[in-house]
Design an enzyme around this catalytic site. Structure first.
Site, PDB file in Angstrom:
ATOM      1  N   ASN A 281     -16.729  14.495 -11.571  1.00 24.08           N
ATOM      2  CA  ASN A 281     -15.756  14.823 -12.714  1.00 24.08           C
ATOM      3  C   ASN A 281     -14.428  14.654 -12.544  1.00 24.08           C
ATOM      4  OD1 ASN A 281     -15.648  15.396 -15.710  1.00 24.08           O
ATOM      5  ND2 ASN A 281     -14.738  17.320 -15.025  1.00 24.08           N
TER       6      ASN A 281
ATOM      7  N   THR B  33     -10.856   6.397  11.221  1.00 23.71           N
ATOM      8  CA  THR B  33     -10.979   5.955  12.629  1.00 23.71           C
ATOM      9  C   THR B  33     -10.353   6.990  13.390  1.00 23.71           C
ATOM     10  OG1 THR B  33      -8.763   4.812  11.974  1.00 23.71           O
ATOM     11  CG2 THR B  33     -11.050   3.481  12.185  1.00 23.71           C
TER      12      THR B  33
ATOM     13  N   HIS C 182     -11.516  12.584  -2.741  1.00 23.27           N
ATOM     14  CA  HIS C 182     -13.056  13.062  -2.333  1.00 23.27           C
ATOM     15  C   HIS C 182     -13.075  14.511  -3.249  1.00 23.27           C
ATOM     16  CE1 HIS C 182     -15.487  14.175   1.360  1.00 23.27           C
ATOM     17  NE2 HIS C 182     -15.943  14.392   0.177  1.00 23.27           N
ATOM     18  N   ASP C 183     -13.838  14.594  -4.386  1.00 21.22           N
ATOM     19  CA  ASP C 183     -14.042  15.847  -4.797  1.00 21.22           C
ATOM     20  C   ASP C 183     -15.162  15.769  -5.621  1.00 21.22           C
ATOM     21  OD1 ASP C 183     -13.181  18.134  -6.349  1.00 21.22           O
ATOM     22  OD2 ASP C 183     -11.288  17.968  -5.840  1.00 21.22           O
TER      23      ASP C 183
ATOM     24  N   ARG D  88       3.899  -1.660  10.054  1.00 20.04           N
ATOM     25  CA  ARG D  88       5.091  -1.397  10.969  1.00 20.04           C
ATOM     26  C   ARG D  88       5.737  -2.905  11.246  1.00 20.04           C
ATOM     27  NH1 ARG D  88       2.790   3.374  14.268  1.00 20.04           N
ATOM     28  NH2 ARG D  88       1.105   2.244  13.535  1.00 20.04           N
TER      29      ARG D  88
ATOM     30  N   GLN E 287      -1.568   2.061  17.080  1.00 17.84           N
ATOM     31  CA  GLN E 287      -3.089   1.446  17.054  1.00 17.84           C
ATOM     32  C   GLN E 287      -3.708   1.082  18.170  1.00 17.84           C
ATOM     33  OE1 GLN E 287      -4.508   1.375  14.094  1.00 17.84           O
ATOM     34  NE2 GLN E 287      -2.767   1.137  12.474  1.00 17.84           N
TER      35      GLN E 287
ATOM     36  N   LYS F  74       0.813  -1.061  -0.072  1.00 14.38           N
ATOM     37  CA  LYS F  74      -0.041   0.072   0.087  1.00 14.38           C
ATOM     38  C   LYS F  74       0.940   1.118  -0.082  1.00 14.38           C
ATOM     39  CE  LYS F  74      -2.298   1.461   3.746  1.00 14.38           C
ATOM     40  NZ  LYS F  74      -2.352   3.075   3.745  1.00 14.38           N
TER      41      LYS F  74
HETATM   42  O1  C5P Z   1       2.069   0.110  10.659  1.00 12.05           O
HETATM   43  P1  C5P Z   1       0.500  -0.114  10.594  1.00 12.05           P
HETATM   44  O2  C5P Z   1       0.170  -1.526  10.469  1.00 12.05           O
HETATM   45  O3  C5P Z   1      -0.281   0.555  11.953  1.00 12.05           O
HETATM   46  O4  C5P Z   1       0.099   0.560   9.410  1.00 12.05           O
HETATM   47  C1  C5P Z   1      -1.426   0.373   8.878  1.00 12.05           C
HETATM   48  C2  C5P Z   1      -1.808   1.178   7.687  1.00 12.05           C
HETATM   49  O5  C5P Z   1      -3.126   1.147   7.724  1.00 12.05           O
HETATM   50  C3  C5P Z   1      -1.138   2.510   7.787  1.00 12.05           C
HETATM   51  O6  C5P Z   1      -0.714   2.978   6.467  1.00 12.05           O
HETATM   52  C4  C5P Z   1      -2.310   3.433   8.223  1.00 12.05           C
HETATM   53  O7  C5P Z   1      -2.429   4.844   7.600  1.00 12.05           O
HETATM   54  C5  C5P Z   1      -3.330   2.652   7.528  1.00 12.05           C
HETATM   55  N1  C5P Z   1      -4.979   2.791   8.189  1.00 12.05           N
HETATM   56  C6  C5P Z   1      -5.109   2.524   9.738  1.00 12.05           C
HETATM   57  N2  C5P Z   1      -6.388   2.689   9.938  1.00 12.05           N
HETATM   58  C7  C5P Z   1      -7.327   3.113   9.277  1.00 12.05           C
HETATM   59  C8  C5P Z   1      -7.274   3.511   8.100  1.00 12.05           C
HETATM   60  C9  C5P Z   1      -5.814   3.324   7.416  1.00 12.05           C
HETATM   61  O8  C5P Z   1      -4.161   2.256  10.181  1.00 12.05           O
HETATM   62  N3  C5P Z   1      -8.503   3.320   9.714  1.00 12.05           N
END
Ligand code: C5P
Length: 235
Positions: A68, A121, A64-65, A212, A191, A33
């Site tokens: 078109n 989130t 998000h726009d 990570r 997280q 990603k």
């Molecule tokens: O390093 P980690 O496993 O926490 O990365 C999670 C990835 O998912 C990061 O790119 C983060 O921005 C993305 N993400 C997230 N939670 C969300 C949406 C996207 O952690 N709700």
């Protein structure tokens, strides 16, 4: 398991590091990603460098726009042959439909999945109220997922704790792309409400976005293979 569900989040602006990680992860993950940081720094050429060698790319640019403009962005993105692209469901039905139509015209049968972000989130119920949303974050996730599905969108990004209800409400074919995944014993970092890869997959996730725990390992490919092999054993 027929397909590796792990997409590794390359959250870096360091082009060489991203390219080296992607190259090293070939065969160990289902894709990578790339987000706004990397894309803003290195653009389409950077995406091509990461994808060289055939690594599937989730281009996480959250369009998000007006319809078109989003359609034009999706057409431009499709030239990079991503596996997954995304939009904000809050852009509305016409915008989401324009995104899917543009992807279908540009990519045909091999078009990317077009998925939607429902509620970030980082927003809690009070933040949502402040921008004019009524109801809880959970209510809004379900409402926006239903709107996305009705607009032809392929699936949503959701937290692991939303997998079961979204799978129930949106059916078996709606793609659920799930970040916030932590293998047993891995550092949580920032997280808060995590789930293990096996738990998320068992609940019905299609793609596990893991950053990570892989990129921070001394041997990222080995870390990814350990997660993948654990999933295969649990399946
Ligand atoms: O390093 P980690 O496993 O926490 O990365 C999670 C990835 O998912 C990061 O790119 C983060 O921005 C993305 N993400 C997230 N939670 C969300 C949406 C996207 O952690 N709700």
């Amino acid at each position: 398991m027929t397909r590796n569900p792990i997409f590794c989040a390359l959250d870096t602006t360091d082009r060489d590091r991203a390219v080296t990680l992607a190259r090293g992860l070939g065969g160990s993950v289902g894709g990578v990603k790339i987000g706004k940081e990397f894309f803003t720094a290195h653009g389409p050429e950077g995406v091509r460098a990461v994808a060289a060698g055939g690594m599937p790319v989730f281009l996480d640019l959250k369009y998000h726009d007006i319809p078109n403009t989003v359609a034009g962005a999706v057409r431009a993105a499709c030239a990079l042959k991503p596996a997954i692209i995304n939009v904000h469901a809050a852009g509305g039905r016409a915008m989401m439909k324009a995104a899917v139509d543009a992807a279908t015209k540009a990519g045909g049968a091999s078009r990317p999945w077009v998925i939607a972000v429902t509620v970030l989130t980082s927003l809690d119920d009070a933040d949502l109220a402040a921008v004019g949303y009524s109801g809880s974050a959970g209510d809004n996730v379900r409402r926006l997922a239903a709107l996305a599905q009705a607009s032809g969108i392929d699936g949503v990004v959701c937290s692991a704790h939303e997998i079961a209800s979204l799978r129930r409400e949106c059916g078996a074919n709606f793609k659920l792309v799930v970040p916030g995944i932590r293998p047993d014993g891995a550092a949580l970092g920032d997280q808060k409400r995590t789930m293990t890869p096996a738990e998320a997959l068992a609940l019905g996730a299609d793609v596990l976005v893991i950053g990570r725990p892989i990129t921070g390992a001394a041997d990222p490919a080995q870390a990814a293979r350990t997660i993948r092999d654990g999933l295969a054993r649990a399946a």
